[in-house]
Every structure is written in structure tokens, then in C-alpha cells.
Design a protein around this motif. Sequence first.
Motif, PDB file in Angstrom:
ATOM      1  N   VAL A 145       0.836  -1.195   0.000  1.00  0.00           N
ATOM      2  CA  VAL A 145       0.000   0.000   0.000  1.00  0.00           C
ATOM      3  C   VAL A 145       0.877   1.254   0.000  1.00  0.00           C
ATOM      4  CG1 VAL A 145      -1.679   1.346   1.342  1.00  0.00           C
ATOM      5  CG2 VAL A 145      -1.962  -1.134   1.118  1.00  0.00           C
ATOM      6  N   ALA A 146       1.966   1.236   0.761  1.00  0.00           N
ATOM      7  CA  ALA A 146       2.860   2.397   0.805  1.00  0.00           C
ATOM      8  C   ALA A 146       3.457   2.682  -0.567  1.00  0.00           C
ATOM      9  CB  ALA A 146       3.969   2.158   1.829  1.00  0.00           C
ATOM     10  N   LYS A 149       0.772   4.204  -2.823  1.00  0.00           N
ATOM     11  CA  LYS A 149       0.541   5.608  -2.472  1.00  0.00           C
ATOM     12  C   LYS A 149       1.655   6.502  -3.019  1.00  0.00           C
ATOM     13  CE  LYS A 149      -2.248   4.970   1.710  1.00  0.00           C
ATOM     14  NZ  LYS A 149      -2.329   5.205   3.177  1.00  0.00           N
ATOM     15  N   GLU A 150       2.898   6.057  -2.903  1.00  0.00           N
ATOM     16  CA  GLU A 150       4.027   6.843  -3.418  1.00  0.00           C
ATOM     17  C   GLU A 150       3.940   7.002  -4.936  1.00  0.00           C
ATOM     18  OE1 GLU A 150       8.901   6.580  -3.818  1.00  0.00           O
ATOM     19  OE2 GLU A 150       7.876   5.337  -2.317  1.00  0.00           O
ATOM     20  N   ALA A 153       1.146   9.424  -5.826  1.00  0.00           N
ATOM     21  CA  ALA A 153       1.529  10.804  -5.542  1.00  0.00           C
ATOM     22  C   ALA A 153       2.462  11.359  -6.613  1.00  0.00           C
ATOM     23  CB  ALA A 153       2.195  10.886  -4.173  1.00  0.00           C
ATOM     24  N   TRP A 190      -6.732   3.960  -1.232  1.00  0.00           N
ATOM     25  CA  TRP A 190      -5.262   4.027  -1.176  1.00  0.00           C
ATOM     26  C   TRP A 190      -4.713   5.205  -1.958  1.00  0.00           C
ATOM     27  CZ3 TRP A 190      -4.960  -1.821  -2.738  1.00  0.00           C
ATOM     28  CH2 TRP A 190      -5.303  -2.613  -1.620  1.00  0.00           C
ATOM     29  N   VAL A 191      -5.249   5.443  -3.150  1.00  0.00           N
ATOM     30  CA  VAL A 191      -4.654   6.456  -4.026  1.00  0.00           C
ATOM     31  C   VAL A 191      -5.312   7.820  -3.897  1.00  0.00           C
ATOM     32  CG1 VAL A 191      -3.972   4.670  -5.669  1.00  0.00           C
ATOM     33  CG2 VAL A 191      -6.110   5.913  -6.041  1.00  0.00           C
ATOM     34  N   GLY A 192      -6.470   7.886  -3.257  1.00  0.00           N
ATOM     35  CA  GLY A 192      -7.143   9.164  -3.071  1.00  0.00           C
ATOM     36  C   GLY A 192      -7.868   9.675  -4.293  1.00  0.00           C
TER      37      GLY A 192
END
Length: 261
Positions: A145-146, A149-150, A153, A190-192
Motif C-alpha cells: 500500500v505504501a 501511495k508513493e 503521488a 489508497w490512491v485518493g
Amino acid sequence: MPVRPVWTVLARAVAIACVVVCAAPAVPTLGMAAATAVPVLMYHRIDRVLSAHDPITVGLTVMAPAFEAQLQFLHDHGFRSVTLDDMWTGVVRHAPASAREIVLTFDDGYEDNYTVAFPLLRRYGFTGTFFVVTSTVGTSDHLTVAQIKEMAAAGMAFGSHGQHHVDFSALPPSIARSELEKSKRLIGGWVGDPVTFFAYPSGRYSESVERNLSDLGYRGAVTEIPGFVNATSRPYELERVRVAHDDSLAEYAHKLRLPAP
């Protein structure tokens, strides 16, 4: 590559044959200019070493030097990568492309998409769309998940490949709908951003799956049907160009309908 279901081929043929006298299809065709044809490339693993030597894994793996050469080729030929959402927005608005457009997609959510593909995409100024199987996120050899997300972003896009890598055309409609809804919600959290595209595992789909995708707010879905997205493409049956492990740069250029380097 999985064979497209026979019933789907027959249904498509009937639809084409009666297009003049039949009612409009339930799923509209993309409103693109007739001259527009966008290649959507299909990758899986991008790695420095083969993680296994079975034919399936080898076939799914494009080695890092070959992938970098392909990105250099795209850069040198003036391609601009767009996400599937970018392409869809351009289609809806009938916006003329300012450069050659291409969509880079990656199925299954392998960890090498982060460790190898992601840095190379950024180096050459490209974006990618990554289709993840939510049940494998955080497991060995897959994205966390991290990492997702990176990547998000940094401008990478994400789509659903289901909660599990299963044949959606064989699932009961209620189970398929649950898989599609839950994976969409998880990845979106997770990704928004809303998840608007789906990749059929192994390229398998049905009319029922397409209806579920539409009902749940997916804008479209990519298949393993070879070809470029064009004026006759259907949103939930978008064509892709498979990039194989052993493609030479000349073969890669041929798949993009360009002269060999």
C-alpha cells in the motif's frame, strides 16, 4: 493470450452486420475522431532478473534493459504517455492530441513495477496505469500500500484487476459485482482518487461483467484483444498491444506500426 469467448465473437459479428438496421448498442462506442488510434501497451513484470523460468513467468517478464530501450524509442519518436482517464477525457471533449499519445498499462501489481518500472518511467517522463489485484497487495513479490501511495503521488494511475485474479466471465453476477465494488473502493482509498478502469484477468469477460462495471461507475475496461483503441472501440472492450519478453526493438516498433530502428 486467452482466446476471446466464442459467444462474444459471434455477438460482435452480428452487431457489425446489422449496424444499419439495428438499434444502437447498449454500450456506446468511443467518440473519437476517425483518424485517431491510440496504442494501449500491456506489460506485466519489468525485472532485472527472471524470478522464475517457467514459460508463463518468462513470457510475462520484460527485462529492464529492453524496457528502457522501449521507453527511449517512445521518447525519440515524440510519444506522450497518458493515462486511460486522460484518453477518455480527450475522447469525450473531442480534444485534438498535441503529440503522439500512448497508454502504458501494467497488470497484476508485481513489486518490480515499483522497484524497476517506476524509476524508469519517471526518468523518461512517462506515466503508467497499474492494475492491481487487491488480495495480493502487501504479499510477497507484490506492491505494498505504501508503494502504491508513493507511485500515485508521483502521477501514476491505478485501476482494478479484481479482488482475486479469477475468470470474471465464469463468476456468478453477484460475486463478480462484489469483487468489482470492493476492489474499486479499496484502491480508491489508497490512491485518493476514484478508480475508473478495470483490466479483465486473463482477458475474460462477459456482457454481465460489462453491465456491472457500468453500474458501479467504471468508465471502461481493457482486454487482451490486439489492436489500437480507435473510433470503433467499445469502452468495456478496449484493445491492447501485448509487449512480450522476447520482443526485439524492431518487433516493438512493428507493433506500434512504425519503421524498425
